[in-house]
Design a protein around this motif. Structure first.
Motif, PDB file in Angstrom:
ATOM      1  N   ARG A   1      -2.575   9.251  -3.516  1.00 34.90           N
ATOM      2  CA  ARG A   1      -3.861   9.842  -3.858  1.00 34.90           C
ATOM      3  C   ARG A   1      -4.138   9.698  -5.340  1.00 34.90           C
ATOM      4  O   ARG A   1      -3.244   9.391  -6.121  1.00 34.90           O
ATOM      5  CB  ARG A   1      -3.875  11.328  -3.487  1.00 34.90           C
ATOM      6  CG  ARG A   1      -3.889  11.564  -2.002  1.00 34.90           C
ATOM      7  CD  ARG A   1      -3.739  13.029  -1.720  1.00 34.90           C
ATOM      8  NE  ARG A   1      -3.872  13.277  -0.299  1.00 34.90           N
ATOM      9  CZ  ARG A   1      -5.033  13.373   0.323  1.00 34.90           C
ATOM     10  NH1 ARG A   1      -6.167  13.263  -0.354  1.00 34.90           N
ATOM     11  NH2 ARG A   1      -5.091  13.572   1.624  1.00 34.90           N
TER      12      ARG A   1
ATOM     13  N   ARG B   1      -7.791   9.884  -8.374  1.00 35.83           N
ATOM     14  CA  ARG B   1      -9.231   9.633  -8.493  1.00 35.83           C
ATOM     15  C   ARG B   1      -9.507   8.127  -8.591  1.00 35.83           C
ATOM     16  O   ARG B   1      -8.579   7.323  -8.688  1.00 35.83           O
ATOM     17  CB  ARG B   1      -9.785  10.373  -9.716  1.00 35.83           C
ATOM     18  CG  ARG B   1      -9.012  10.032 -10.950  1.00 35.83           C
ATOM     19  CD  ARG B   1      -9.554  10.642 -12.196  1.00 35.83           C
ATOM     20  NE  ARG B   1      -8.705  10.216 -13.294  1.00 35.83           N
ATOM     21  CZ  ARG B   1      -8.725   8.999 -13.813  1.00 35.83           C
ATOM     22  NH1 ARG B   1      -9.569   8.111 -13.368  1.00 35.83           N
ATOM     23  NH2 ARG B   1      -7.897   8.655 -14.773  1.00 35.83           N
TER      24      ARG B   1
ATOM     25  N   LYS C   1      -4.363   3.359  -7.790  1.00 40.12           N
ATOM     26  CA  LYS C   1      -3.808   3.352  -6.425  1.00 40.12           C
ATOM     27  C   LYS C   1      -3.692   1.919  -5.904  1.00 40.12           C
ATOM     28  O   LYS C   1      -2.645   1.517  -5.408  1.00 40.12           O
ATOM     29  CB  LYS C   1      -4.722   4.158  -5.479  1.00 40.12           C
ATOM     30  CG  LYS C   1      -4.913   5.607  -5.880  1.00 40.12           C
ATOM     31  CD  LYS C   1      -5.667   6.383  -4.817  1.00 40.12           C
ATOM     32  CE  LYS C   1      -7.109   5.948  -4.655  1.00 40.12           C
ATOM     33  NZ  LYS C   1      -7.946   6.228  -5.840  1.00 40.12           N
TER      34      LYS C   1
ATOM     35  N   GLU D   1      -7.129   2.290   1.426  1.00 37.06           N
ATOM     36  CA  GLU D   1      -8.222   3.052   2.026  1.00 37.06           C
ATOM     37  C   GLU D   1      -8.592   2.506   3.399  1.00 37.06           C
ATOM     38  O   GLU D   1      -9.692   2.011   3.619  1.00 37.06           O
ATOM     39  CB  GLU D   1      -9.434   3.061   1.091  1.00 37.06           C
ATOM     40  CG  GLU D   1      -9.049   3.724  -0.211  1.00 37.06           C
ATOM     41  CD  GLU D   1     -10.241   4.019  -1.102  1.00 37.06           C
ATOM     42  OE1 GLU D   1     -11.348   4.148  -0.568  1.00 37.06           O
ATOM     43  OE2 GLU D   1     -10.028   4.121  -2.307  1.00 37.06           O
TER      44      GLU D   1
ATOM     45  N   THR E   1      -3.317   4.274   0.599  1.00 33.22           N
ATOM     46  CA  THR E   1      -4.091   5.007  -0.396  1.00 33.22           C
ATOM     47  C   THR E   1      -5.274   5.603   0.335  1.00 33.22           C
ATOM     48  O   THR E   1      -5.806   4.998   1.264  1.00 33.22           O
ATOM     49  CB  THR E   1      -4.616   4.105  -1.511  1.00 33.22           C
ATOM     50  OG1 THR E   1      -5.647   3.291  -0.961  1.00 33.22           O
ATOM     51  CG2 THR E   1      -3.529   3.222  -2.058  1.00 33.22           C
ATOM     52  N   THR E   2      -5.673   6.785  -0.058  1.00 28.13           N
ATOM     53  CA  THR E   2      -6.781   7.394   0.651  1.00 28.13           C
ATOM     54  C   THR E   2      -7.425   8.504  -0.164  1.00 28.13           C
ATOM     55  O   THR E   2      -6.817   9.065  -1.074  1.00 28.13           O
ATOM     56  CB  THR E   2      -6.304   7.964   2.004  1.00 28.13           C
ATOM     57  OG1 THR E   2      -7.420   8.468   2.700  1.00 28.13           O
ATOM     58  CG2 THR E   2      -5.284   9.058   1.804  1.00 28.13           C
ATOM     59  N   HIS E   3      -8.673   8.792   0.171  1.00 30.95           N
ATOM     60  CA  HIS E   3      -9.332   9.989  -0.362  1.00 30.95           C
ATOM     61  C   HIS E   3      -9.452  11.020   0.738  1.00 30.95           C
ATOM     62  O   HIS E   3      -9.335  12.211   0.506  1.00 30.95           O
ATOM     63  CB  HIS E   3     -10.716   9.638  -0.909  1.00 30.95           C
ATOM     64  CG  HIS E   3     -10.647   8.787  -2.121  1.00 30.95           C
ATOM     65  ND1 HIS E   3     -10.184   9.253  -3.326  1.00 30.95           N
ATOM     66  CD2 HIS E   3     -10.955   7.489  -2.329  1.00 30.95           C
ATOM     67  CE1 HIS E   3     -10.208   8.284  -4.214  1.00 30.95           C
ATOM     68  NE2 HIS E   3     -10.675   7.197  -3.633  1.00 30.95           N
TER      69      HIS E   3
ATOM     70  N   GLU F   1       3.671  12.464  -0.170  1.00 33.41           N
ATOM     71  CA  GLU F   1       2.408  12.277  -0.864  1.00 33.41           C
ATOM     72  C   GLU F   1       2.674  12.096  -2.345  1.00 33.41           C
ATOM     73  O   GLU F   1       3.555  12.738  -2.915  1.00 33.41           O
ATOM     74  CB  GLU F   1       1.497  13.487  -0.648  1.00 33.41           C
ATOM     75  CG  GLU F   1       0.106  13.229  -1.166  1.00 33.41           C
ATOM     76  CD  GLU F   1      -0.862  14.359  -0.844  1.00 33.41           C
ATOM     77  OE1 GLU F   1      -0.805  14.862   0.291  1.00 33.41           O
ATOM     78  OE2 GLU F   1      -1.629  14.734  -1.734  1.00 33.41           O
TER      79      GLU F   1
ATOM     80  N   ARG G   1       0.632  11.610  -6.134  1.00 28.76           N
ATOM     81  CA  ARG G   1      -0.647  11.621  -6.841  1.00 28.76           C
ATOM     82  C   ARG G   1      -0.504  10.783  -8.090  1.00 28.76           C
ATOM     83  O   ARG G   1       0.440  10.953  -8.848  1.00 28.76           O
ATOM     84  CB  ARG G   1      -1.015  13.052  -7.255  1.00 28.76           C
ATOM     85  CG  ARG G   1      -1.714  13.859  -6.217  1.00 28.76           C
ATOM     86  CD  ARG G   1      -2.413  15.034  -6.862  1.00 28.76           C
ATOM     87  NE  ARG G   1      -3.674  14.622  -7.465  1.00 28.76           N
ATOM     88  CZ  ARG G   1      -4.790  14.476  -6.782  1.00 28.76           C
ATOM     89  NH1 ARG G   1      -4.828  14.674  -5.492  1.00 28.76           N
ATOM     90  NH2 ARG G   1      -5.895  14.107  -7.396  1.00 28.76           N
TER      91      ARG G   1
END
Lengths: 221, 208
Positions: free
Chosen positions: B34, B36, B41, B151, B181-183, B193, B195
């Protein structure tokens, strides 16, 4: 070997589909060769004397226009990333792509040379010489161009830079290709002398082009 | 296969994007990355796929036989690596032959992503979501233990997201590894996980 064949077949299919580069080189070749007699006028002697040179220049340019898409098309849609995951070295990937490109541009040019030779008043022996020299010489053009295509794969307008990069290296092939074609119809030099150098140029280009293009693709990650 | 990543740092241009990233992945593991936009990512996935050289750190691969890391992985990114002029079937059978170690036949893989009816359509005619599903079907046609998904749920509808979750869980049960990778939450069970923040990357612990 399986990967090599899969990629070769995919590229041949792509070239045959709508929007593919299959016929583009041939049409371009035809365009140049038809324009020249109009520009020079109906002087058959002059045409048949410079005919081999015209055909060779046209073949060189026709090879060049399709080359910029060789790796760029794969770079744009992400296929190049897929190709990098191959269980075979990058050299094999390059070899498959170059072979497919040559089969769809170089080979048709060589086979079509007798028909285009009619337009520039070539004698039958000269036509045969054109087919043989193009058959042996165009792989050199494609392999040399592959290095430039690999270097410019990630550039948006790579075509012009590609031409500037690779044209100087294509000149020897052009010189010996035309020399061999001319030697076949007369002149002081025996046909074998320039022809064997042309064959050597193709073999050297095959080695350097394969490794060079693979190195360029690895570095441009 | 096992993957051991230690103290990884990444530079893009002159800028350090992340540093000090460490994680270890064993068969059956999933890692959700994860952060921004622009955190790095995709760069992390690029490094794992061998497309980008890390500025620092080490990636160790073990229990993978003689294969190198790029030969052990599938990578599905934003660009779907599909040829628009070829049909879905041709795209997948190319991937199956090219990547080696074939798994599901092409039609079975298309069926698994619910696109069997589109097998003979050129990919150019398909929607973004359908293209994404065909790219995902590539995961099934060749057997590779590590899946790198950038994503993966983008452009997918809810039903397809469930389908993707099913694929990923089945891959993990078979001893595979998923790095995504994901939002949006993916719903993977017991996923690690991580960050990625600028300059600091922290392992947020197990369980997502």
């Amino acid at each position: 070997m399986r990967s090599f064949r899969a990629l070769l077949i995919r590229d041949l299919k792509l070239a045959a589909r709508v929007g593919g580069s299959g016929m583009m080189g041939l049409v371009f070749f035809l365009a140049i060769v038809t324009l020249i007699p109009f520009a020079l006028g109906p002087d058959l002697n002059l045409l048949s004397r410079i005919g081999p040179a015209i055909l060779w220049i046209a073949a060189l340019l026709a090879t060049l226009i399709g080359l910029d898409r060789l790796f760029q098309a794969d770079e744009e849609d992400g296929s190049l990333d897929l190709l990098r995951l191959a269980p075979v070295p990058m050299e094999i990937v390059v070899l498959a792509k170059v072979l497919a490109h040559w089969l769809t541009t170089g080979l048709p040019l060589a086979l079509a040379a007798p028909f285009f030779g009619l337009l520039v008043a070539l004698s039958p022996e000269a036509m045969l010489a054109m087919v043989v020299t193009l058959l042996v010489g165009t792989p050199a053009l494609t392999f040399i161009g592959a290095i430039g295509a690999a270097l410019t794969a990630s550039l948006r307008r790579g075509g012009l830079i590609l031409a500037i990069l690779v044209l100087p290296f294509m000149i020897p092939t052009l010189i010996f290709g035309v020399a061999a074609a001319n030697a076949a119809v007369g002149g002081t030099v025996p046909f074998e002398t320039p022809f064997l150098i042309l064959a050597a140029l193709s073999l050297i280009a095959a080695v350097i082009g394969t490794f060079g293009a693979a190195a360029a693709l690895r570095a441009g990650e | 296969m096992r993957l051991d990543v230690q103290n990884l740092a990444c530079d893009r241009g002159e800028r350090r994007i992340f540093t000090g990233l460490s994680f270890a992945l064993a068969p059956g593991d999933a890692l959700v990355v994860r952060g921004r936009n622009g955190a790095g990512k995709s760069s992390l996935l690029d490094i794992l796929a061998g497309r980008l050289r890390p500025a620092y750190g080490a990636i160790r691969l073990s229990e993978a036989g003689e294969r190198s890391l790029p030969e052990c992985l599938h990578s599905i990114g934003h660009r779907d690596a599909l040829k628009a002029a070829l049909t879905a079937e041709e795209n997948l059978s190319f991937a199956r032959d090219f990547l080696g170690d074939p798994a599901l036949p092409v039609h079975a893989a298309l069926d698994a992503v619910g696109l069997l009816h589109a097998a003979h359509l050129p990919v150019a005619y398909l929607s973004a979501g359908q293209r994404r599903r065909i790219a995902l079907a590539r995961l099934l046609v060749a057997r590779r233990p590590l899946w790198l998904l950038d994503e993966p749920t983008s452009a997918l509808d809810t039903a397809s997201q469930d389908m993707l979750l099913g694929l990923m869980e089945r891959h993990r049960t078979d001893g595979g590894i998923v790095v995504a990778t994901t939002h949006a939450p993916l719903g993977l069970k017991d996923a690690k996980e991580i960050r990625i923040e600028r300059e600091v990357a922290s392992l947020a612990g197990e369980g997502a």
